[in-house]
Design an enzyme around this catalytic site. Sequence first.
Site, PDB file in Angstrom:
ATOM      1  N   CYS A 140       0.818  -1.226   0.000  1.00 55.93           N
ATOM      2  CA  CYS A 140       0.000   0.000   0.000  1.00 55.93           C
ATOM      3  C   CYS A 140       0.850   1.274   0.000  1.00 55.93           C
ATOM      4  CB  CYS A 140      -0.941   0.000   1.196  1.00 55.93           C
ATOM      5  SG  CYS A 140      -1.678  -1.592   1.525  1.00 55.93           S
ATOM      6  N   HIS A 167      -4.303   8.359   4.074  1.00 57.81           N
ATOM      7  CA  HIS A 167      -4.356   6.955   3.636  1.00 57.81           C
ATOM      8  C   HIS A 167      -5.800   6.467   3.775  1.00 57.81           C
ATOM      9  CE1 HIS A 167      -2.781   3.133   2.527  1.00 57.81           C
ATOM     10  NE2 HIS A 167      -3.121   2.551   3.652  1.00 57.81           N
ATOM     11  N   GLU A 209      -4.376   6.821  12.169  1.00 54.81           N
ATOM     12  CA  GLU A 209      -3.878   7.877  11.287  1.00 54.81           C
ATOM     13  C   GLU A 209      -4.342   9.249  11.785  1.00 54.81           C
ATOM     14  OE1 GLU A 209      -4.955   7.565   7.143  1.00 54.81           O
ATOM     15  OE2 GLU A 209      -3.470   9.083   6.553  1.00 54.81           O
ATOM     16  N   LYS A 238     -10.333   7.174  -1.135  1.00 54.98           N
ATOM     17  CA  LYS A 238     -10.659   5.733  -1.185  1.00 54.98           C
ATOM     18  C   LYS A 238     -12.171   5.539  -1.017  1.00 54.98           C
ATOM     19  CE  LYS A 238      -6.206   3.824   0.336  1.00 54.98           C
ATOM     20  NZ  LYS A 238      -5.370   5.013   0.614  1.00 54.98           N
ATOM     21  N   HIS A 272      -9.465   1.046  -2.483  1.00 57.93           N
ATOM     22  CA  HIS A 272      -8.039   0.997  -2.153  1.00 57.93           C
ATOM     23  C   HIS A 272      -7.300   0.336  -3.316  1.00 57.93           C
ATOM     24  CE1 HIS A 272      -4.318   0.692  -0.205  1.00 57.93           C
ATOM     25  NE2 HIS A 272      -4.657   0.209   0.975  1.00 57.93           N
ATOM     26  N   PHE A 280       0.419  -2.379   4.792  1.00 59.93           N
ATOM     27  CA  PHE A 280       0.165  -3.538   5.633  1.00 59.93           C
ATOM     28  C   PHE A 280       1.516  -4.231   5.871  1.00 59.93           C
ATOM     29  CE2 PHE A 280      -1.564  -7.952   5.954  1.00 59.93           C
ATOM     30  CZ  PHE A 280      -2.437  -7.726   6.990  1.00 59.93           C
TER      31      PHE A 280
END
Lengths: 425, 391
Positions: A176, A316, A327, A348, A353, A412
């Site tokens: 990611c 993100h 976040e 997103k 994503h 991740f």
Amino acid sequence: MKRVVVTGMGVVSPIGTSIPAFFDGLRTARPGIGEIISFDAETFPTRIAGEVGQKPDLPQWVDEMILPAILRDPKSCFALAAAEECLKDAFGDEEPSQFHNPDRICAYIATGLEILHLQDLVRHAGVNTLDGASILQSVMDFPPWSRIQTPSHLAARAIAKRIKAHGRFIVNVSACAAGTQALGEAFLAIQDGAADMAVTGGYDSMINPLGVGGFCMLEALSTSNHLGGAASRPFDADRDGFVLGEGSGMCVLEEYEAARSRGAKIYAEVLGYASSLDAYRVSDPDPEQRGAVKVMDLALKRARFLPDGIDYINVHGTATRKNDPNEARAIRRVFGKSTETIPVSSTKSQIGHLIGAAGAVEFIVGVFALKEGIIPATINLDHPDSECKLNHVAKTPRKAQVRSFLSNSFGFGGQNAAIIVGAVD
Amino acid sequence: MNEVLITGVGLHTGFGDTDETWRAICEGASAVSSYQLPGIPGFPEVLGVPSAPFSPDEFLEDRKIKKYMSPPAERAIVAAGRALRSAGLLGDKVRSSDMALFISTGIIPFDVPSVSRTLNACRTDSGELDLKQMGDEGLRTCHPLMPFKMLHNMPLGLVSIVFGIEGENFISYPDAEQSGMGLETAFRGIQKGRFPRALVGGGVQGLSLAPLTMLLKQDRIALADGENQHGWVMADLSAFLVLESAEAAQKRGAVPLAKLAGVEVGRQSSEKAERLASFWLQCGQGQGPDAVVLTGSLGPTDDEFHEKAAKLAWPHDAPKNVPGIFSFDKHLGYAGAIAPIAAIGLAAIMVAKHQTPSWFGLPSCRDILVAACAPDEGSFAACVTAPEATK
């Protein structure tokens, strides 16, 4: 240190397969998520995704030798189409090598997982074995790459060839965070004087049985199938995981003086980039947000910005239970009081994503905000989670003068990347 | 600009750990053997180098993390731990954001028993894939941790978690050119002062189905029983280097193995020879190298090409003799993305020990050019010299 500017952009996304269409989708807050149509997902726990739909036309320059493999891999098709658009945007009918020494032309490109061709593989499967003889026959019959597993870098390599990149070439697979890392490393190479121009960005699609199935097993995906376009809900109290998207974002970065001297149109200037690692756990973000805080702090420092100098943060914002509050806390720690005034959104919510392509497409979202003076929205943010308190641009885009933005990507496994971009007078 | 030193090397090869590998290389031993892919009967036996037995346990504070590791990730942990130990950085000393981490990985191998179990569960009587069965029974047959073993970025995350590395990073894929990019990024980052040290390398499983089928198709793989015994011999291998700025190394009293005088990456084979020559001169080694170590060159065509490139790279007006050209690939096999890192590690050991394998026919090497080729035009070269060498 050299200055680095953005002179071309191309995109393939669930809300548009060109820059004008994509920008229109951002402007109108159009959702790009719906029922999966590329394969029969009826029995899968998650049956929704942000699909591109009709594959974009492939450019003429794709080598015939790799064409069969490219056609079997949707993400590669997205990459080539986005690369073609960004090259046309930056150079028109001319070639990058007319303006830059090929030894100093680079390709820094992010991508995702290889495609395992299940339809073919299933024919070779025994109980706990594969039939080597039939695999061998199948491979020998199929030109020129493996019939069972297509490597991910073919399109990146084709792009490098297309632009005659005799300089640095990197295929970044940091999941990611990969898209932002690819852009950031290309920026550093030009800033350091090690390159003059790069095509950089990312491409990915995990909307296939193994990709969707794998993320279902990790319980990372939203199962709000009934919500369709409203299923991706970053920062919402009712979020239940991310929705996969697919596509590609590609940019041309050039050294500022070189771009100016050839009369290139300049969209924006890349000002700072940093990456970091959580070094915490494989499946969870660090609850103390050390890596996330560090990466934003360092990007600000390198861009010589104070926190209140940022006009927009493209977060993100995946819509998982753990990412979003983490976040939000990291942003509050870095930006302090300015958190109340800096607009924040997660696109997103519209496109899902895009994994290896996420950072690259979101970078283009930031350039849209700079160029158009519109901050895209977190479209499904009906009930903001109190744990995720930020100045959200909820539901509809907001008009604002944007002179700079920060884009975050968190992978991740604990990879973090942040990039800061500003307007050029 | 900061000087860049190699202060640690960690290997896991067909011979074993770094010392075992060095000893075997000195003796001129080869780890190549016939290899049958497990779980795939009927696939031709190839010549290959499976890695010697190993366990990452000695480096794991919490062994539960092992359940997330694929074989290449386990192999990467072992070599990374050895490199850090060799640099005197294992343990708390490395727990800092000062260290960058650049890893390369190969094409992801899949676990044949679990994949075939899943495929079986979603196969119709006529042998076709039934996606309805996949979403239902198929997913239930998968091990819940299988995705962790398939994701490319996991070796990066796992090495960072096991050793507490928090700095700049990326993971690249899938061939020798890409480990060159990791090395170049680390080299440039230290030179420019972005970070004082970096761990660079990775682990690959060259002996897995996908790379072998691709190479078979291109008639490049060495078969154990057949006409093509001169093709590539693939290997399972891991290798890491610790790079540090001279200042950072000196500050903690580290003894450098060698200096990394330069790294050059690029594409386009037609100009490779000229690029190597120009690179060597740029690195300031006006005397030319004592030895050229090549990797990625097991087929006769590659050998010929590499030899030509290396000879052209030699600055003809330099006073030394044309250097010897060597390759460890015939001993270790070729491990794609990681082969050049292993070759640079062995070159650093040669420089540090003032010793060369007897088959080099050279008493010692002070300046070594390591040149690597990826199968598709990408290449890179690194200049490894004695730490006290100056331009």
